[in-house]
Scaffold this active site. Structure first.
Site, PDB file in Angstrom:
ATOM      1  CB  CYS A 118      -1.042  -0.062   1.151  1.00 47.28           C
ATOM      2  SG  CYS A 118      -2.406  -1.125   1.151  1.00 47.28           S
TER       3      CYS A 118
ATOM      4  CG  HIS B 234      -3.172   3.479   2.734  1.00 48.77           C
ATOM      5  ND1 HIS B 234      -3.191   3.391   1.069  1.00 48.77           N
ATOM      6  CD2 HIS B 234      -3.559   2.187   3.279  1.00 48.77           C
ATOM      7  CE1 HIS B 234      -3.869   1.593   1.151  1.00 48.77           C
ATOM      8  NE2 HIS B 234      -3.724   1.382   2.136  1.00 48.77           N
TER       9      HIS B 234
ATOM     10  CG  ASN C 120      -7.085  -0.397   1.374  1.00 49.52           C
ATOM     11  OD1 ASN C 120      -6.155  -0.198   0.448  1.00 49.52           O
ATOM     12  ND2 ASN C 120      -6.322  -0.963   2.027  1.00 49.52           N
TER      13      ASN C 120
HETATM   14  O1  UT7 Z   1      -3.667  -1.192   3.370  1.00 48.87           O
HETATM   15  C1  UT7 Z   1      -3.199  -2.508   4.057  1.00 48.87           C
HETATM   16  C2  UT7 Z   1      -2.718  -2.214   5.847  1.00 48.87           C
HETATM   17  N1  UT7 Z   1      -3.879  -3.025   6.257  1.00 48.87           N
HETATM   18  C3  UT7 Z   1      -4.598  -2.211   7.059  1.00 48.87           C
HETATM   19  O2  UT7 Z   1      -4.768  -1.324   7.373  1.00 48.87           O
HETATM   20  C4  UT7 Z   1      -6.606  -3.079   7.561  1.00 48.87           C
HETATM   21  C5  UT7 Z   1      -5.941  -2.636   9.335  1.00 48.87           C
HETATM   22  N2  UT7 Z   1      -7.067  -3.750   9.839  1.00 48.87           N
HETATM   23  C6  UT7 Z   1      -8.534  -2.892   9.850  1.00 48.87           C
HETATM   24  O3  UT7 Z   1      -7.926  -1.915   9.278  1.00 48.87           O
HETATM   25  C7  UT7 Z   1      -9.529  -3.740  10.442  1.00 48.87           C
HETATM   26  O4  UT7 Z   1      -8.311  -4.991  11.155  1.00 48.87           O
HETATM   27  C8  UT7 Z   1     -10.130  -4.646  10.007  1.00 48.87           C
HETATM   28  C9  UT7 Z   1     -11.103  -3.525   8.966  1.00 48.87           C
HETATM   29  C10 UT7 Z   1      -9.676  -5.625   8.884  1.00 48.87           C
HETATM   30  C11 UT7 Z   1     -10.959  -5.877  10.507  1.00 48.87           C
HETATM   31  O5  UT7 Z   1     -11.557  -4.824  11.915  1.00 48.87           O
HETATM   32  P1  UT7 Z   1     -11.617  -5.405  13.429  1.00 48.87           P
HETATM   33  O6  UT7 Z   1     -11.886  -3.645  14.521  1.00 48.87           O
HETATM   34  O7  UT7 Z   1      -9.485  -5.511  13.508  1.00 48.87           O
HETATM   35  O8  UT7 Z   1     -12.563  -6.912  13.657  1.00 48.87           O
HETATM   36  P2  UT7 Z   1     -11.040  -7.900  14.376  1.00 48.87           P
HETATM   37  O9  UT7 Z   1     -10.592  -8.417  12.839  1.00 48.87           O
HETATM   38  O10 UT7 Z   1     -10.809  -7.932  15.184  1.00 48.87           O
HETATM   39  O11 UT7 Z   1     -12.613  -9.022  14.425  1.00 48.87           O
HETATM   40  C12 UT7 Z   1     -13.457  -8.981  15.834  1.00 48.87           C
HETATM   41  C13 UT7 Z   1     -15.016  -8.857  15.898  1.00 48.87           C
HETATM   42  C14 UT7 Z   1     -14.649 -10.652  15.876  1.00 48.87           C
HETATM   43  O12 UT7 Z   1     -16.151 -11.243  16.707  1.00 48.87           O
HETATM   44  P3  UT7 Z   1     -15.350 -11.865  17.608  1.00 48.87           P
HETATM   45  O13 UT7 Z   1     -13.937 -12.951  17.523  1.00 48.87           O
HETATM   46  O14 UT7 Z   1     -14.504  -9.897  18.524  1.00 48.87           O
HETATM   47  O15 UT7 Z   1     -16.183 -12.068  17.955  1.00 48.87           O
HETATM   48  C15 UT7 Z   1     -14.869 -11.452  14.482  1.00 48.87           C
HETATM   49  O16 UT7 Z   1     -14.836 -12.126  13.970  1.00 48.87           O
HETATM   50  O17 UT7 Z   1     -15.189  -9.458  14.564  1.00 48.87           O
HETATM   51  C16 UT7 Z   1     -16.392 -10.029  13.796  1.00 48.87           C
HETATM   52  N3  UT7 Z   1     -16.145  -9.133  12.099  1.00 48.87           N
HETATM   53  C17 UT7 Z   1     -17.138  -9.477  11.749  1.00 48.87           C
HETATM   54  N4  UT7 Z   1     -18.360  -9.233  11.951  1.00 48.87           N
HETATM   55  C18 UT7 Z   1     -19.230  -8.388  10.896  1.00 48.87           C
HETATM   56  C19 UT7 Z   1     -14.583  -9.225  11.152  1.00 48.87           C
HETATM   57  N5  UT7 Z   1     -15.476  -8.638   9.977  1.00 48.87           N
HETATM   58  C20 UT7 Z   1     -15.883  -8.765  10.183  1.00 48.87           C
HETATM   59  C21 UT7 Z   1     -17.938  -8.661   9.649  1.00 48.87           C
HETATM   60  N6  UT7 Z   1     -18.663  -7.940   9.916  1.00 48.87           N
HETATM   61  N7  UT7 Z   1     -17.332  -8.275   8.152  1.00 48.87           N
END
Ligand code: UT7
Length: 332
Positions: free
Chosen positions: A116, A256, A286
């Site tokens: 990125c 970004h 993104n």
């Molecule tokens: O561009 C290059 C670099 N990339 C980035 O900068 C991305 C950085 N990361 C992020 O933006 C975030 O980590 C994400 C948007 C990818 C994910 O968000 P998060 O707040 O970190 O979610 P998580 O992966 O920690 O998941 C939290 C909860 C989990 O459930 P439990 O285990 O707490 O029950 C996931 O299973 O949210 C759940 N979850 C979802 N729920 C509904 C994960 N994705 C989804 C979804 N819809 N799409």
């Protein structure tokens, strides 16, 4: 005579027409519009569909538009760099394909991969050829067809990515405009958290790699998020301090677009109000190398000659960086 710098003298973006909304995702995976919106700020993304339609389609449209709007002939271009993580094919370079499609003959052209942060790396690389007096007209393309490597069964990763990109024309300026300073960094220890497991030389494509879904983006969202928030904000603040810029001096932050929460944290650390932050993540998601050019393209009519602009990015690698750019032209 003052130092020769690489000024941005034109910008053009392009996104495909097809749109994938959060409600489309509700039908594909277990998610909700509310979750996606509150966790990322994204409402929809553009998707490039159709057979044999690769990243070069995006790059070609962006470059053709750029040449036309700046009145530049293809044969005037000395160098074209394409920043992408989704090249049309392993080789030849997508930059070569875009150049050919646009009638840019015999120019030096190559791809650059810094995930990125690629467009930032490419801008700085391009600027060195101009500052040294080697070249007069250089195009940097930042484009990705992320839908080609997104696993649409992975709800945590698929929802953030979209397709699109843009192209910037760089030319010499001795009036103090252009790329003033940059900080680019990387740390390969970040590889485990964000990568594509198969398809490269360490793990070529096989039936097993396809069955194991290893040709898609693998991302551990939370660690990537933590590194992104810290490093993107640190490097944006560092370039301000290095150039004695206060938040009042900064006209625009161009971050970004990976997650609205990362953008907000960066702006807060810089002390820059939201009215000065380019945010279009809600409509494109993104687009990896496309995010910075798409922001500049969307805001082009609001930019004024002399505006101090800070660009900042973070991505796989890990790679990250910031660029201090003095805008070179008023709206045309
Ligand atoms: O561009 C290059 C670099 N990339 C980035 O900068 C991305 C950085 N990361 C992020 O933006 C975030 O980590 C994400 C948007 C990818 C994910 O968000 P998060 O707040 O970190 O979610 P998580 O992966 O920690 O998941 C939290 C909860 C989990 O459930 P439990 O285990 O707490 O029950 C996931 O299973 O949210 C759940 N979850 C979802 N729920 C509904 C994960 N994705 C989804 C979804 N819809 N799409």
């Amino acid at each position: 005579m003052s130092k020769i710098r690489a000024a941005v003298t034109g910008i053009h973006g392009w996104v495909p027409q097809d749109i994938l909304t959060n409600s489309d995702f509700e039908k594909m995976v277990d998610t909700t519009n509310e979750w996606i919106l509150t966790r990322t700020g994204i409402e929809e993304r553009h998707i490039l569909r159709g057979e044999n339609m690769g990243t070069s389609v995006i790059g070609t449209e962006a470059v053709k538009g750029l040449l036309e709007k700046t009145g530049t002939k293809p044969e005037e271009i000395d160098l074209l760099i394409c920043a992408t993580v989704t090249p049309d094919m392993q080789f030849p370079a997508t930059a070569n394909i875009i150049s050919h499609n646009c009638g840019i003959k015999n120019a030096f052209s190559f791809d650059l991969n810094a995930a990125c942060s690629g467009t930032l790396y490419a801008l700085v690389t391009a600027s060195k050829f101009i500052e040294s007096g080697t070249y007069k007209k250089v195009i940097v393309v930042g484009a990705d067809k992320m839908s080609s490597i997104v696993d649409y069964t992975d709800r945590a990763t698929s929802i953030i990515f979209g397709d699109g990109g843009g192209a910037l024309l760089l030319e010499p300026s001795s009036d103090g405009f252009g790329i003033i300073d940059s900080i680019l960094q990387s740390d390969g220890a970040g590889m485990p958290y964000l990568h594509q497991k198969a398809g490269g030389s360490s793990k070529p494509a096989s039936l097993e790699t396809i069955e194991a879904r290893e040709h898609y983006i693998y991302q551990e969202g939370q660690p990537v998020f933590k590194f992104a928030v810290t490093n993107m904000a640190d490097v944006a603040v560092a370039i301000m301090e290095k150039n004695n810029l206060t938040s009042d001096d900064v006209a625009w932050l161009v971050p970004h677009q990976a997650n609205l929460r990362i953008i907000d944290a960066t702006a807060r650390r810089m002390g820059v109000g939201t009215e000065k932050v380019m945010i279009n993540i809600q409509k494109y998601g993104n687009t990896t190398n496309g995010t910075l050019p798409l922001c500049l393209w969307d805001w082009e009519n609001q930019l004024r000659k002399g505006d101090n602009i800070i660009l900042a990015a973070f991505g796989g690698g890990f790679t990250w960086g910031s660029v201090y750019l003095k805008w070179a032209y008023d709206p045309k």
